[in-house]
Write a protein that holds these residues in place. Structure first.
Motif, PDB file in Angstrom:
ATOM      1  N   GLY A   1      -0.172   4.590   1.503  1.00  0.00           N
ATOM      2  CA  GLY A   1      -0.758   4.257   2.810  1.00  0.00           C
ATOM      3  C   GLY A   1      -0.954   5.388   3.775  1.00  0.00           C
TER       4      GLY A   1
ATOM      5  N   SER B   1      -6.828  -3.233   1.990  1.00  0.00           N
ATOM      6  CA  SER B   1      -7.995  -2.911   1.145  1.00  0.00           C
ATOM      7  C   SER B   1      -9.245  -3.635   1.648  1.00  0.00           C
ATOM      8  N   LEU B   2      -9.064  -4.859   2.141  1.00  0.00           N
ATOM      9  CA  LEU B   2     -10.219  -5.586   2.652  1.00  0.00           C
ATOM     10  C   LEU B   2     -10.816  -4.880   3.858  1.00  0.00           C
ATOM     11  N   ARG B   3      -9.917  -4.469   4.727  1.00  0.00           N
ATOM     12  CA  ARG B   3     -10.350  -3.790   5.945  1.00  0.00           C
ATOM     13  C   ARG B   3     -11.066  -2.499   5.607  1.00  0.00           C
ATOM     14  N   GLU B   4     -10.466  -1.750   4.693  1.00  0.00           N
ATOM     15  CA  GLU B   4     -11.058  -0.469   4.320  1.00  0.00           C
ATOM     16  C   GLU B   4     -12.413  -0.663   3.675  1.00  0.00           C
ATOM     17  N   ALA B   5     -12.516  -1.735   2.888  1.00  0.00           N
ATOM     18  CA  ALA B   5     -13.802  -1.992   2.248  1.00  0.00           C
ATOM     19  C   ALA B   5     -14.878  -2.209   3.300  1.00  0.00           C
TER      20      ALA B   5
ATOM     21  N   ARG C   1       0.853  -1.186   0.000  1.00  0.00           N
ATOM     22  CA  ARG C   1       0.000   0.000   0.000  1.00  0.00           C
ATOM     23  C   ARG C   1       0.879   1.223   0.000  1.00  0.00           C
TER      24      ARG C   1
ATOM     25  N   PRO D   1      -4.587  -7.839   3.334  1.00  0.00           N
ATOM     26  CA  PRO D   1      -4.441  -6.533   2.686  1.00  0.00           C
ATOM     27  C   PRO D   1      -5.352  -5.492   3.336  1.00  0.00           C
TER      28      PRO D   1
ATOM     29  N   THR E   1      -0.996 -10.037  -6.596  1.00  0.00           N
ATOM     30  CA  THR E   1      -0.636  -8.850  -7.366  1.00  0.00           C
ATOM     31  C   THR E   1       0.873  -8.653  -7.393  1.00  0.00           C
TER      32      THR E   1
ATOM     33  N   THR F   1      -6.674 -14.449  -1.722  1.00  0.00           N
ATOM     34  CA  THR F   1      -5.663 -13.764  -2.518  1.00  0.00           C
ATOM     35  C   THR F   1      -5.119 -14.638  -3.623  1.00  0.00           C
TER      36      THR F   1
END
Lengths: 332, 357, 281
Positions: free
Chosen positions: A14, C165-169, A11, C163, A211, C280
């Motif tokens: 971040g 991103s999962l948490r933020e989602a 990230r 990640p 990724t 993932t």
């Protein structure tokens, strides 16, 4: 306070979420408070247990500390009858046997983890992974007895003469081949720690997001280069954690080591020579310790083992920090 | 749908696990029996497990659970009163007795012998004297074809090879018996090393437990060490005959071990804390010893006290039928008489628990 | 040689070495397993799983009480080790505090290095002495403490790798913090955490030294949790150091059963938590 982890590595942008975000009530806050309380309670309990153990060690070893002081750490004599105690041979034995063990186990463990996470055919991954985990379930006493009956004779008849013949100019490989000794202990330790390192490392590597791999492949990296540049770097902190887990096991392992190390409290440069570790002397003599001073001296050895563990862990973290640099902001 | 199926299976599994655990944690049926716990020496473990098993047929109302955690462990646990009786191969010292909360009695149960065993081509039957053994363990004699060993064994061809000495790494009663014997024979040993369950060995490798030492010797040519008789026999290792106080070379057998106690019976101290090494008598094997059970003279629980004394009485009489098959030596008759008197001294609230027979 | 060729060669070599490493790691297991099967396989029969230990020389006899005892001890240990381990690991992975987590992490690594016999003595002082008796509870406490560092550190490392991103989602959708942690983060990390727990269970199932002073061992069925209880590792140890071949064979058979038990528990846990795989990959 427990908040959102700003993430690491994957990230780049971040920025942590703004504080105001957490102050806005979204639904009841009780769930969060209770959860936080439970987590803190768990951590508090853990801290309590650790403090209890350290305190018990210090209190019980006080008589020996008062009597021998720091000369205990440098003394080389261990005489229960005359009550003259010195722990240096044990410290040396613990460090050397763990070093040999880790020297073998770390490359093998991480290599096996890489194989399982990246390279193995899919049908083989679960079975092989399982087999490695099972190694952790073998009781230490079985390792010890296997060591006496299978490993030590093998070392004495084949490996040690071979090493002595070819590399005998090194002080590491001199002396009569007993079979039991530092080398046997190191090998047994490596077998015992490798499942921890391999299993945890494999989980870490598997958790690295695809990724990362795809990015490296898109840039034209070979399979190995992908692993090296993208996966291993990303999971480095986890790998260090796995290795430290294995190291802890190696430092504290008792039963198996004491059966194959020869149990001679002497310092020798050769791997063929018998030695003695702190955990072994504790296990061997604790139940039979007769006098108070004797018992206290043994607990003092336990305390020293704790100190050695602390120092080795600190040194390992320092090493990682200086070598690894701050690419991924290792937060140790 | 797959998801709900999985959830159902999971719930069933959880319910099964919890209920099974709950059932397992409940008291088992047939709790009319009293459980007596004992801890101590590893040496008599096979015999005691035979005894306790046989004794459930004699008295089904009690079950004895004995675990071997070492003589020192046995002494410590009985002193802390976490067990009902202790067991030790080495008698308690005055210091340890003073630290116990009440008076502890030593009840000898059987005898054991510590033997010198070795690994040489052809497995010859060797003779040793105490002095030679002491010097070997002191590191003064280092080769098999040393003149002193040869002179004790004319006619045996000894190889020109170093003696790979093996001793115990863990503290143990076996070690105590061995070094006690060496201390009696050799002044140098007594001064330099002394007596104890753990000592500073001048030479040799340490093996863990009798089994560790036996295994080491079995796998190493030219090795020499000491183990309990049972371990040498079951591992098919040769045993040496040792010269006793009367000057005769005695092979360690069950008979010669019992003879060692018989020789000492006339001079037995009242508390049975005696060392039988180098015992007088023509047929006595010089490295023998009692193993003791430790019980409180004044029992704190009447039921348990009665059960315990009843068992002790059985052990020194009917129980003496079993040791030989398991390679232990039974108590000689004169000693049994003395132990009887001791068992009669166990009391509860001042009243002896064993009816006069 | 051309750079591309060199890279290809390095690639092949490293892949080969990784495979060789995996093979070398499995080799001791095969050897030890073979040793156990060869020495103890003959002692495995129905009696082994249903009867209790018999004195030496008598036919039959088994380790039924020890098998059940080990399972109970593992369950007790999990009651102690899992909450502290998993919650502690969550704390270490999520907290933004600069110093306290560092200390906790360090302490966990140190605890991992404490010999199991010291932890056994600690549990002895804490549980056995006040109760004035040996018990399954004390054994569970000792084993639970041994479990904590393994579960804690593994949980931390795995949760850390979820990640952001999962948490933020989850947060973006309006979920409370704790729900995000429990229902998104933990669930994603579930497989890794389970592996950590299985490794910890494998470790404690084979421990002997701490049980000597806590669970003590029992030749009979246990009656209550505050009484001594049998355990496979203890029984294997007692038999292995005896002089009798028959007991040796039973010891090896016991070790085989122990390893198989851990295998089955591991399998069961894996199947039960399969559901949401690592998303993932």
């Amino acid at each position: 306070m427990i908040g959102v982890d700003a993430g690491r590595g994957g990230r780049a942008q971040g920025a942590p979420l703004p504080r105001a975000f957490f102050l806005t009530p979204r639904g009841s806050l009780w769930g969060d408070r209770i959860f936080q309380g439970v987590v803190y309670a768990a951590v508090g309990l853990f801290a309590l247990v650790m403090t209890g153990i350290v305190l018990a060690l210090v209190v019980e070893s006080m008589p020996a500390i008062r009597r021998f002081g720091l000369s205990f750490v440098t003394g080389q004599e261990w005489d229960p009858v005359k009550e003259a105690f010195g722990a240096l041979p044990f410290i040396y034995g613990t460090l050397l046997s763990s070093l040999v063990g880790m020297f073998i186990a770390v490359p093998l463990g991480i290599g096996a983890a890489i194989y399982l996470a990246e390279l193995a055919p899919f049908w083989a991954r679960a079975p092989i992974g399982f087999l490695i985990e099972l190694l952790a379930a073998v009781p230490s006493v079985v390792y010890g007895l296997w060591g006496i009956f299978v490993l030590a004779p093998f070392l004495r008849s084949w490996v040690e003469p071979l090493l002595g013949g070819t590399l005998g100019f090194l002080p590491l490989f001199q002396g009569p081949p007993y079979g039991v000794g530092m080398l046997a202990a190191g090998i047994i330790l490596s077998i015992m720690t490798v499942p921890f390192i391999a299993t945890v490392s494999r989980e870490v590597l598997l958790a690295v997001p695809n990724t990362q791999r795809e990015a490296a492949l898109a840039l034209g990296a070979t399979r190995w280069e992908t692993t090296w540049i993208a996966v291993l770097r990303y999971g480095r902190s986890g790998l260090v954690g796995a290795v430290l887990l294995g190291l802890g096991r190696a430092l504290g392992e008792t039963m198996a080591v004491t059966m194959v190390i020869g149990n001679r409290p002497e310092i020798s440069a050769s791997l063929f020579a018998p030695g003695y570790t702190m955990a072994s002397v504790l296990a061997n003599e604790f139940t039979e310790a007769t006098s108070d001073v004797y018992l206290s001296a043994l607990v003092y050895v336990g305390l020293l083992l704790l100190v050695v563990t602390v120092m080795v862990n600190a040194a390992a973290r320092l090493l990682v920090w200086t070598v690894g640099g701050s690419v991924k902001g290792i937060r140790e | 749908m797959k998801q709900s199926m999985a959830t159902v299976l999971r719930t069933i599994g959880l319910v099964l696990a919890v209920s099974w655990l709950g059932v397992a944690a409940l008291p088992a049926a047939g709790l009319a029996q009293t459980l007596m716990n004992g801890a101590g020496a590893t040496f008599p473990y096979p015999l005691y497990s035979k005894w306790f098993d046989e004794y459930t047929k004699v008295d089904p109302s009690v079950r004895f659970n004995y675990q071997s955690i070492g003589s020192g462990g046995g002494i410590r646990q009985i002193s802390e009163r976490t067990v009902d009786f202790g067991a030790t191969d080495g008698p308690m010292t005055d210091e340890q007795l003073k630290k116990a909360p009440a008076e502890l009695l030593h009840i000898p149960t059987v005898l054991g012998a510590v033997v010198a065993t070795y690994n040489l081509p052809g497995n010859p039957a060797l003779h040793f004297s105490g002095e030679v053994l002491a010097d070997i363990f002191l590191g003064k004699i280092t080769n098999w074809d040393d003149g002193r060993i040869k002179s004790l064994n004319p006619g045996v061809s000894l190889p020109n090879a170093p003696i790979v000495l093996v001793h115990r790494s863990d503290g143990s009663g076996t070690t105590y018996i061995w070094v006690d014997y060496l201390s009696k024979i050799s002044k140098e040993w007594e001064e330099k090393v002394g007596r104890g369950t753990s000592v500073k060995w001048p030479a040799g490798l340490g093996g863990k437990g009798n089994e560790g030492v036996a295994g080491q010797i079995k796998n190493t040519q030219g090795a020499l060490g000491y183990v309990e008789l049972a371990y040498a026999i079951t591992n098919k290792l040769p045993v040496a005959s040792i010269k006793n106080a009367a000057g005769k070379f005695i092979e360690p057998t069950i008979a010669s071990t019992t003879a060692a106690a018989a020789g000492a019976a006339s001079n037995m101290p009242a508390d049975f804390r005696v060392s039988l090494t180098n015992a007088p008598g023509d047929a006595a094997y010089p490295v023998a010893s009692f193993t003791w059970l430790l019980v409180y003279k004044d029992q704190s629980d009447e039921t348990k006290g009665k059960l315990l004394t009843k068992f002790l009485w059985w052990a020194i009489h009917d129980g003496q039928r079993y040791p030989q098959d398991l390679l232990y030596a039974p108590l000689p008759a004169p000693v049994v008489k003395q132990v009887e008197a001791k068992v009669k001294q166990i009391t509860f609230n001042g009243k002896p628990l064993v009816a006069a027979r | 040689m051309k750079p591309l060729q060199k890279r290809v060669i390095v690639n092949r070599l490293m892949n080969f070495l990784a495979g060789a490493a995996a093979l070398l790691v499995i080799l001791p297991l095969v050897l030890i397993f073979g040793f156990l099967v060869y020495q103890g396989g003959s002692s495995l029969n129905l009696a082994f799983f249903t009867q209790m230990p018999k004195p030496v020389g008598e036919a039959g006899g088994g380790m039924a009480n020890a098998i059940v005892g080990t399972l109970i001890l593992i369950a007790l240990a999990c009651c102690v080790g899992l909450p502290i381990g998993i919650l502690g690991g969550l704390y270490l992975a999520e907290s933004r505090d600069p110093r306290l987590p560092w200390v906790v992490r360090f302490l966990a690594d140190v605890l991992n290095g404490v010999p199991s016999i010291v932890i056994g003595i600690f549990a002895y002082t804490l549980v056995v002495l006040p109760m004035k008796r040996f018990s399954a509870l004390a054994g569970g406490v000792a084993l639970g403490v041994i479990m904590i560092p393994i579960v804690l550190r593994t949980t931390e490392e795995i949760v850390r790798l979820v990640p952001a991103s999962l948490r933020e989602a989850g947060l973006a959708l309006g979920l409370q913090n704790w729900k995000v942690t429990v229902r998104i983060v933990l669930v994603t990390a579930r497989a890794g955490i389970v592996t950590g727990v299985m490794v910890a269970i494998a470790r404690i199932a084979g421990e002997t030294a701490p049980l000597l002073f806590t669970a003590f061992g029992n030749r009979f069925w246990h009656s209550r949790l505050d009484q001594p209880i049998a355990a496979l590792a203890l029984q294997v140890f007692a038999y292995a150091i005896s002089p009798f071949d028959d007991w040796h064979r039973q010891a090896w058979a016991g070790a085989l059963v122990l390893i198989s038990m851990v295998f089955l528990v591991s399998l069961a846990a894996r199947l039960a938590t399969r559901g949401l795989q690592r998303q993932t990959r």
